[in-house]
Motif scaffolding. Structure first.
Motif, PDB file in Angstrom:
ATOM      1  N   THR A  42     -32.001 -11.745  -6.679  1.00 32.02           N
ATOM      2  CA  THR A  42     -31.695 -11.139  -7.976  1.00 32.02           C
ATOM      3  C   THR A  42     -32.819 -10.236  -8.459  1.00 32.02           C
ATOM      4  O   THR A  42     -32.580  -9.105  -8.906  1.00 32.02           O
ATOM      5  N   LYS A  43     -34.039 -10.720  -8.351  1.00 30.87           N
ATOM      6  CA  LYS A  43     -35.182  -9.982  -8.894  1.00 30.87           C
ATOM      7  C   LYS A  43     -35.804  -9.008  -7.902  1.00 30.87           C
ATOM      8  O   LYS A  43     -36.618  -8.166  -8.291  1.00 30.87           O
TER       9      LYS A  43
ATOM     10  N   SER B 280     -37.855  -9.894  -5.637  1.00 26.23           N
ATOM     11  CA  SER B 280     -39.209 -10.380  -5.353  1.00 26.23           C
ATOM     12  C   SER B 280     -39.253 -10.993  -3.960  1.00 26.23           C
ATOM     13  O   SER B 280     -38.244 -11.496  -3.464  1.00 26.23           O
TER      14      SER B 280
ATOM     15  N   THR C 129     -41.657 -16.344  -4.293  1.00 25.20           N
ATOM     16  CA  THR C 129     -40.758 -17.076  -5.192  1.00 25.20           C
ATOM     17  C   THR C 129     -40.758 -18.560  -4.861  1.00 25.20           C
ATOM     18  O   THR C 129     -40.807 -19.414  -5.755  1.00 25.20           O
TER      19      THR C 129
ATOM     20  N   TYR D  40     -28.725 -17.344 -11.956  1.00 25.57           N
ATOM     21  CA  TYR D  40     -28.677 -16.289 -10.938  1.00 25.57           C
ATOM     22  C   TYR D  40     -27.490 -16.494  -9.982  1.00 25.57           C
ATOM     23  O   TYR D  40     -27.686 -16.624  -8.772  1.00 25.57           O
TER      24      TYR D  40
END
Length: 252
Positions: free
Chosen positions: A57-58, A60, A65, A103
């Protein structure tokens, strides 16, 4: 009747494993206070499904994470010294549940990525690199994360840019090969759907795919090895069908 036989066989498939598992689950309940068969499910949910959902989602890096989630685990969980302790199960499942609520699209993408790896990866490029038959690329990319971040066309552009690398080219060929073979095997099993072996193959295939819901991107091509013989058997059914319907018929 045939329908009654299928119900009986389905019940056998479900209840015999349960009867085997329940004594061990009871033992875990007596020792740890948790009626679970194994700690693997909540651990995988947290480490893979949770971390990858945030990462997809991000945008990253997955490892960053995951490390952040592990830091939270060490400061908040009941038994931080051992993540696999069954007494951590409730914490891990609840935390993962909250992540998936936040998410959901990232989770769906991570499951799709896991299915892609499980069904369609050959991993020949990695083995050839490991045994120094081909050179290691300067950067090993996760094309699943590129797809999640940049979309399908971003993935296509990246693959076309890197395709001159033997590592990426062999990975691409392996992917195409397994996409064709697996799709052929499913169609071949459908063609032979009255054969009990074809039903068994499709049920096992669906079961293996269902396990991706917890492990997501933690799956590897080697996890498919038990299915490979059946995949090749039923893909050959499809190849025979194509030959008889389109090639031999046309030549005749």
């Amino acid at each position: 009747t045939i329908f009654k036989q299928k119900i009986i066989y389905g019940a056998i498939i479900i209840f015999i494993p349960l009867l085997i598992m329940i004594p061990w689950q009871y033992r875990n309940y007596k020792v740890f206070g948790v009626f679970e068969f194994t700690s693997a499910l909540p651990v995988n949910l947290f480490n893979y499904a949770g971390a990858s959902s945030i990462s997809f989602t991000k945008g990253s890096p997955y490892q960053e994470t995951k490390l952040k989630l592990l830091e939270d685990f060490k400061s908040e969980s009941p038994y931080p010294e051992n993540q696999k302790d069954l007494r951590n199960s409730e914490y891990l499942k609840n935390e993962t549940k909250e992540i998936l609520k936040l998410y959901p699209i990232g989770y769906i993408k991570s499951v799709m990525s896991g299915l892609n790896t499980f069904l369609f990866s050959g991993n020949y490029h990695y083995l050839l690199m490991k045994y120094e038959i081909i050179d290691r690329p300067q950067e090993i990319k996760s094309y699943s994360f590129i797809w999640a971040k940049d979309g399908f066309w971003g993935l296509v552009k990246t693959v076309l840019k890197d395709i001159s690398s033997p590592y990426v080219f062999i990975a691409f060929l392996g992917k195409i090969f397994w996409v064709v073979i697996v799709i052929f095997s499913v169609i071949g099993a459908f063609i032979r759907r009255k054969d009990p072996l074809s039903i068994l193959f499709l049920v096992i295939l669906l079961y293996f795919c269902a396990t991706i819901l917890s492990v997501t991107i933690g799956v590897e091509a080697r996890h498919r090895y038990a299915l490979n013989p059946l995949i090749f058997i039923f893909s050959s059914v499809m190849m025979k069908f194509i030959y008889e319907r389109f090639i031999r018929h046309r030549s005749a």
